[in-house]
Design an enzyme around this catalytic site. Structure first.
Site, PDB file in Angstrom:
ATOM      1  CB  CYS A 187       2.697   1.622   5.516  1.00  0.00           C
ATOM      2  SG  CYS A 187       3.154   1.175   3.838  1.00  0.00           S
ATOM      3  CB  CYS A 228      -0.759   1.623  -1.456  1.00  0.00           C
ATOM      4  SG  CYS A 228      -1.365   1.912   0.213  1.00  0.00           S
TER       5      CYS A 228
HETATM    6 FE1  FES Z   1      -0.641   0.426   1.542  1.00  0.00          FE
HETATM    7 FE2  FES Z   1       1.327  -0.045   3.132  1.00  0.00          FE
HETATM    8  S1  FES Z   1       1.241  -0.479   1.014  1.00  0.00           S
HETATM    9  S2  FES Z   1      -0.516   0.893   3.595  1.00  0.00           S
END
Ligand code: FES
Length: 126
Positions: free
Chosen positions: A105, A36
């Site tokens: 994450c 992400c």
């Molecule tokens: Fe980026 Fe969770 S979506 S750390």
């Protein structure tokens, strides 16, 4: 689609423990999440081979904040050896599990802690 977060995740997200920066940390861990693009820092202070203090900063999602908060809580006061053994699964278990798409994450938090410890050990040449 609604995201299923446990009560613990929501609690740690809303009231993160140990958030912020440490002055003159003995070790710093910095990781980026390739999935992400979010980033996270973990700072540690070591005394008598124990994590005396730990803080984190994250530019990340709710799950990243909750997992960082949880791992700093779990690692505080532990010896370096114990802290190194905290696994991604331990965190996710302690938080009452995370939605599967959020597992990456939680990896971020445990990787950042491991890097901070490594940084400390390299500086001390352990
Ligand atoms: Fe980026 Fe969770 S979506 S750390």
């Amino acid at each position: 689609m609604t995201m299923q977060y446990s009560k613990k995740v929501i609690d740690h997200f809303k009231n993160p423990r140990n958030m912020g920066k440490l002055k003159n940390p003995d070790g710093t861990g910095k990781v980026g999440n390739p999935v992400c693009g979010d980033r996270m820092f973990v700072y540690i202070k070591i005394k008598d081979n124990k994590i005396q203090d730990i803080k984190f900063q994250t530019l990340g999602c709710a799950a990243a904040i909750a997992t960082s908060s949880m791992i700093t809580d779990m690692a505080k006061g532990k010896t370096i050896e114990q802290a190194k053994k905290i696994t991604r699964q331990d965190i996710s278990k302690a938080l009452g599990s995370l939605p599967p798409i959020k597992e990456h994450c939680s990896n971020l938090a445990s990787d950042a802690l491991k890097k901070a410890i490594k940084d400390y050990q390299q500086k001390k040449k352990i």
